[in-house]
Design an enzyme around this catalytic site. Sequence first.
Site, short mmCIF file in Angstrom:
data_model
loop_
_atom_site.label_atom_id
_atom_site.label_comp_id
_atom_site.label_asym_id
_atom_site.label_seq_id
_atom_site.Cartn_x
_atom_site.Cartn_y
_atom_site.Cartn_z
N ASP A 199 52.39 77.91 81.97
CA ASP A 199 53.47 78.70 80.94
C ASP A 199 53.07 80.36 81.21
O ASP A 199 51.83 80.65 81.23
CB ASP A 199 52.88 78.37 79.49
CG ASP A 199 53.75 78.92 78.50
OD1 ASP A 199 55.03 78.49 78.63
OD2 ASP A 199 53.09 79.56 77.66
N ASP A 328 63.86 75.61 76.81
CA ASP A 328 64.07 77.02 76.10
C ASP A 328 65.39 77.51 76.12
O ASP A 328 65.60 78.48 75.86
CB ASP A 328 63.00 77.98 77.04
CG ASP A 328 61.42 77.72 76.92
OD1 ASP A 328 61.38 77.29 75.61
OD2 ASP A 328 60.81 78.29 77.57
O1 ISL Z 1 62.62 81.21 75.55
C1 ISL Z 1 62.73 81.85 76.05
C2 ISL Z 1 64.16 82.44 75.92
O2 ISL Z 1 64.86 81.92 74.98
C3 ISL Z 1 61.77 82.64 76.94
O3 ISL Z 1 61.72 84.05 76.53
C4 ISL Z 1 60.61 82.17 76.87
O4 ISL Z 1 59.69 82.59 75.36
C5 ISL Z 1 59.54 82.47 77.92
O5 ISL Z 1 60.20 81.99 79.03
C6 ISL Z 1 58.35 81.71 77.67
O6 ISL Z 1 58.28 80.41 77.58
C7 ISL Z 1 57.31 79.51 77.46
O7 ISL Z 1 56.02 80.08 76.93
C8 ISL Z 1 56.62 80.09 75.27
C9 ISL Z 1 57.09 78.95 74.75
O8 ISL Z 1 57.50 79.19 73.46
C10 ISL Z 1 58.18 78.49 75.63
O9 ISL Z 1 58.68 77.31 75.19
C11 ISL Z 1 57.56 78.17 76.96
O10 ISL Z 1 58.39 77.61 77.80
C12 ISL Z 1 55.12 80.65 74.73
O11 ISL Z 1 54.29 79.72 75.06
#
Ligand code: ISL
Length: 559
Positions: A199, A328
């Site tokens: 992540d 996401d």
């Molecule tokens: O979700 C997004 C756009 O709507 C992205 O900006 C997202 O926050 C980013 O890609 C990071 O995503 C990941 O980390 C986040 C988490 O909320 C997401 O679900 C995950 O895929 C924080 O851990």
Amino acid sequence: MSRNWWKESVVYQIYPRSFKDTTGDGIGDIPGIIEKLDYIKSLGVDVIWLCPVYESPNDDNGYDISNYRKISKDFGGQEVFETLLEQMHKRGLKLVMDLVANHTSDEHSWFKESKKSKDNPYRDYYIWKDGKGNGPPTNWTSFFNGSAWEYDEDTQQYYLHYFTKKQPDLNWENPKVRREIFDVMEYWFKKGVDGFRMDVISLISKPAVFEDSPYPKFQDTIINLYANGPKIHQYLHEMNQKVLSKYDIMTVGEGPGIDLKNGLLYVDEKREELDMVFHFDHLYIDCGEGGKYDPVPYDLPKFKNVFSDWDEALKKGGWGSIFLGNHDFSRMVSRFGNDREYHDASSKLLITLLLTMGGTVYLYQGDEIGMTNVAYPNIGHYNDVETLNAWCEAEKNGQDMDAFLTIVHSQSRDNARTPMQWNDQRNSGFTEGKPWLSINPNYTSLNVAAQETCETSILNYYRDIIQFRKKNSVLVYGDYECLQEEHPQLFIYRRWDEASEFLILHNMSNEPQKFAADLNVERFMLCKTNLENVTQDLFHLHPWQTKILVRVDSSNVVI
Ligand code: ISL
């Protein structure tokens, strides 16, 4: 290009909260996944990427981990996880876990310690700074709106959180933190897991100096300040040498700010960092000045450029990952297809697009039946922290909230998080209880059970195309060239090697199209299409028709 199992794999992403509930608490769980393993195997996929299942207070649905070595009780706990792994391996399926190592939950014991005092041994596991004047150290904002700094009354300092204030960022500068994370990875590898999706790995190295961002657009702050920090490659190489290189596993780093200029640095085999990355050039394609909740129209040539540019960028020694959605973003058929008049055809077209591209393919749960976006009647139905914060921000700015609800309908992360639609029974067969997020009302007609019994369903087409890819390694390893890149409705490309060539045609529009090419029709033959029972003039395409043609003198292809 070296051959490898993970290059040839098709990955199926599971968002466990929404997959299958067996206890009636309305939340999907690991026994639910075990129950569905034969179904997953029947799809023809090789790997499951499981979104976080660790202990978490769920401020961001598991992306806020409070114990990296414990499986959440909501999902069934430790023992049942071991059973899952065993049952998967028995079926020849591999398991990729989600590693959230940019931040922890504020309820992680490291943070609880860190917060206690300035001289606590865990203090510099996180990023603590003094304020500036009466405010935070910098003007940085979080991904989910508001300041990226939270003040702690007791020790009178601020801690950094790129996401919610319950997700404090770890301080990777501290070698002890790196060691802790490497140990966590070892722990899971020793249990037998087959890899990690990492992540926001592009964010772990923080800026060299902590000063105000000069960029009015948040996206520019991400690219120029938060992502690809000065030590990112040092950390990833260290991780590779100390842990990853010891195991036969796969890694894919998720990364806002990973772009064409720096993508190869993460995945160049010679550099020994990660196997693959997820970039978001195609998924941020409709972001306007104000970001995701300020969408703008985009055109097909721009979309096609992303695939060509990345193919070019990674060809010099890296490997790509192909996906059109995840937990996401909104549903791929609602976004890149037509989820109304051409739901069936465009779902199949997008599946074909994914499975005929080079790189490792990642398919998101529910896309195998063409699950669509949901349009809840009001904000009360939404759960996602990003959506709810964007809503508050819009209200604060005095935006027209009816218009904003329409934006939420197309942009919210909850579009991809509605529970799986297994059948047309109560709660779509997902749960006996009250689902944590309302089921998309179209489940009565759009569900797995209905598609299992229909030979020409999206589900059966999906299985067929996966097998087709498996039989034809040119689709995995072959060269790629996009034809007529400026064409506003057609997406056409060749995939070839010394022995064979496929020509793939997609009509991504509601009107019929003719591919007017300088190619001899006689040299090609139709092997797959999403529309049977229609006239099949080779270079003519009905709305949302997709065709896989093969050059007649190809050897080494299995149709
Ligand atoms: O979700 C997004 C756009 O709507 C992205 O900006 C997202 O926050 C980013 O890609 C990071 O995503 C990941 O980390 C986040 C988490 O909320 C997401 O679900 C995950 O895929 C924080 O851990």
